[in-house]
Design a protein around this motif. Structure first.
Motif, PDB file in Angstrom:
ATOM      1  N   LEU A 173       0.820  -1.206   0.000  1.00 31.48           N
ATOM      2  CA  LEU A 173       0.000   0.000   0.000  1.00 31.48           C
ATOM      3  C   LEU A 173       0.857   1.260   0.000  1.00 31.48           C
ATOM      4  CD1 LEU A 173      -2.951  -0.549   2.538  1.00 31.48           C
ATOM      5  CD2 LEU A 173      -3.122  -0.191   0.076  1.00 31.48           C
ATOM      6  N   LYS A 174       0.463   2.205  -0.845  1.00 31.67           N
ATOM      7  CA  LYS A 174       1.036   3.553  -0.818  1.00 31.67           C
ATOM      8  C   LYS A 174      -0.123   4.533  -0.723  1.00 31.67           C
ATOM      9  CE  LYS A 174       3.144   2.997  -4.764  1.00 31.67           C
ATOM     10  NZ  LYS A 174       2.945   1.568  -5.009  1.00 31.67           N
ATOM     11  N   LEU A 175       0.092   5.632  -0.034  1.00 33.09           N
ATOM     12  CA  LEU A 175      -1.000   6.557   0.245  1.00 33.09           C
ATOM     13  C   LEU A 175      -1.643   7.089  -1.029  1.00 33.09           C
ATOM     14  CD1 LEU A 175      -2.431   7.595   2.742  1.00 33.09           C
ATOM     15  CD2 LEU A 175      -0.962   9.620   2.680  1.00 33.09           C
ATOM     16  N   GLU A 176      -0.864   7.176  -2.097  1.00 34.76           N
ATOM     17  CA  GLU A 176      -1.419   7.707  -3.343  1.00 34.76           C
ATOM     18  C   GLU A 176      -2.178   6.645  -4.146  1.00 34.76           C
ATOM     19  OE1 GLU A 176       2.980   6.714  -4.175  1.00 34.76           O
ATOM     20  OE2 GLU A 176       1.753   7.526  -2.533  1.00 34.76           O
ATOM     21  N   ASP A 177      -2.199   5.396  -3.676  1.00 30.77           N
ATOM     22  CA  ASP A 177      -2.887   4.325  -4.401  1.00 30.77           C
ATOM     23  C   ASP A 177      -4.384   4.583  -4.503  1.00 30.77           C
ATOM     24  OD1 ASP A 177      -0.633   2.875  -4.905  1.00 30.77           O
ATOM     25  OD2 ASP A 177      -0.919   1.443  -3.270  1.00 30.77           O
ATOM     26  N   SER A 178      -4.935   4.139  -5.616  1.00 32.33           N
ATOM     27  CA  SER A 178      -6.379   4.144  -5.793  1.00 32.33           C
ATOM     28  C   SER A 178      -6.894   2.746  -5.445  1.00 32.33           C
ATOM     29  CB  SER A 178      -6.726   4.492  -7.249  1.00 32.33           C
ATOM     30  OG  SER A 178      -8.114   4.527  -7.435  1.00 32.33           O
ATOM     31  N   ILE A 179      -7.814   2.686  -4.482  1.00 35.08           N
ATOM     32  CA  ILE A 179      -8.247   1.400  -3.929  1.00 35.08           C
ATOM     33  C   ILE A 179      -9.731   1.178  -4.199  1.00 35.08           C
ATOM     34  CG2 ILE A 179      -8.461   0.011  -1.831  1.00 35.08           C
ATOM     35  CD1 ILE A 179      -6.165   1.641  -0.640  1.00 35.08           C
ATOM     36  N   ALA A 180     -10.065  -0.018  -4.676  1.00 40.29           N
ATOM     37  CA  ALA A 180     -11.455  -0.414  -4.878  1.00 40.29           C
ATOM     38  C   ALA A 180     -11.838  -1.446  -3.831  1.00 40.29           C
ATOM     39  CB  ALA A 180     -11.652  -0.997  -6.273  1.00 40.29           C
ATOM     40  N   VAL A 181     -13.006  -1.269  -3.221  1.00 41.80           N
ATOM     41  CA  VAL A 181     -13.580  -2.281  -2.328  1.00 41.80           C
ATOM     42  C   VAL A 181     -14.835  -2.800  -3.008  1.00 41.80           C
ATOM     43  CG1 VAL A 181     -14.551  -2.791  -0.062  1.00 41.80           C
ATOM     44  CG2 VAL A 181     -12.650  -1.168  -0.269  1.00 41.80           C
TER      45      VAL A 181
END
Length: 338
Positions: A173-181
């Motif tokens: 994980l990196k803070l700038e990542d775009s994450i889908a749940v």
């Protein structure tokens, strides 16, 4: 002769009757008298107050849970692993007398042992919390903080599952990542809230309009259509659907990380050469440890849990509770036991 009944009444008490939901076999469940095992050194007797209905409970009932196919788990079993309760008795010669007192409110971990002889409360070879009373080893219990409602405290187990999964995911994980749940039932909802609080940009996907609307002001974006998956660095699968997982594996971008929070029972037609050639990473996670339970109990008051406690039914109405759970209209159904 020095007996003080007000002080020692719980130490003298051991239930002779214990009403519990017993799943005897596939599609065979009823409320009946169930005996408690004898307490061993280290055991603590709990009067159950609340237990959350989990999809796993229904998968035990309908026989779809993989553990029952493989022979790792066996019927009969009392289900229920998301519980809160009160200590009634602490076993003799018990070191946990220094940790706990009779009358204290507690929650308990689900996974008691891994590997051969695996035991999971209410799931694998250990009776659970759809029961007036249950026995738990003291090392797996955690005191509920003062001021935390017992109904909300039974969410400590699913939240601990989420916290463990995020720790397993964190190296990717990196803070700038775009994450889908993908899928925002109870687990997906809690996961979305926790990651949002940590500062990540979250997009949630769910067919259920009410579920995504509940999160609209807590995440970056909501969607009822599962598309544009190639946009995301990290995709968290929380539905347990084989079809959904298959789509995620195929549509995710190179170097994507896929975290499995659901249990996708069944076979997937997928060429795993794609995992290698596109350097994708798949992470599985289940359960929570003592550390995550302690963290969950401290974090719960900071999360929005209003929708989790809207539907509370008595234990005797467990079949109705299961039907409500299957309707997928509600985040959580809770059974009031004691």
């Amino acid at each position: 002769q020095n007996l003080d009944l007000n002080r020692d009444k719980y130490a003298l008490f051991y239930p002779t009757q214990n009403r519990a939901v017993l799943i005897k076999n596939k599609y065979q469940a009823s409320l009946e008298e169930v005996s408690l095992p004898k307490m061993k050194p280290g055991d603590i007797l709990i009067q159950v107050n609340y237990v959350g209905v989990c999809r796993t409970d229904l998968e035990i009932y309908d026989g779809s849970l993989g553990y029952y196919h493989s022979g790792l788990a066996h019927y009969p079993i009392v289900p229920g692993h998301e519980f809160s309760g009160k200590i009634i008795q602490i076993g003799a010669n018990n070191k946990y007398r220094e940790w706990f007192k009779v009358g204290e409110r507690v929650v308990g971990e689900c996974i008691l042992s891994r590997g051969p002889g695996r035991q999971e409360v209410g799931v694998i070879n250990y009776n659970g919390a759809y029961s007036q009373f249950m026995i738990m080893p003291g090392e797996y219990l955690h005191q509920i903080p003062e001021g935390l409602d017992s109904k909300i405290a039974c969410l400590a187990e699913p939240l601990a599952v989420v916290l463990r999964a995020i720790k397993r995911l964190s190296p990717r994980l990196k803070l700038e990542d775009s994450i889908a749940v993908v899928g925002v039932g109870a687990i997906g909802n809690l996961c979305s809230q926790v990651l949002s609080r940590l500062g990540y940009q979250i997009t949630v996907f769910d067919k259920n309009k009410d579920r995504i609307e509940f999160l609209r002001d807590k995440v970056k974006e909501v969607s009822r259509a599962l598309d544009n998956l190639e946009k995301f660095n990290v995709i968290i699968e929380a539905t347990g659907s084989v079809e959904v997982l298959g789509k995620i594996l195929k549509a995710s971008r190179p170097d994507a990380t896929v975290l499995l929070l659901g249990f996708p029972y069944g076979n997937i037609d997928y060429n795993f050469e794609d995992i290698v050639s596109q350097e994708k990473v798949v992470i599985g996670s289940v359960g929570g440890s003592a550390e995550e339970f302690r963290e969950a109990l401290q974090l719960l008051p900071e999360l929005d849990t209003r929708r989790f406690t809207e539907n509370i039914l008595p234990l005797a109405e467990f079949t109705k509770a299961w039907q409500l759970h299957n309707s997928q209209k509600y985040l959580k159904i809770i059974l009031e036991v004691g």
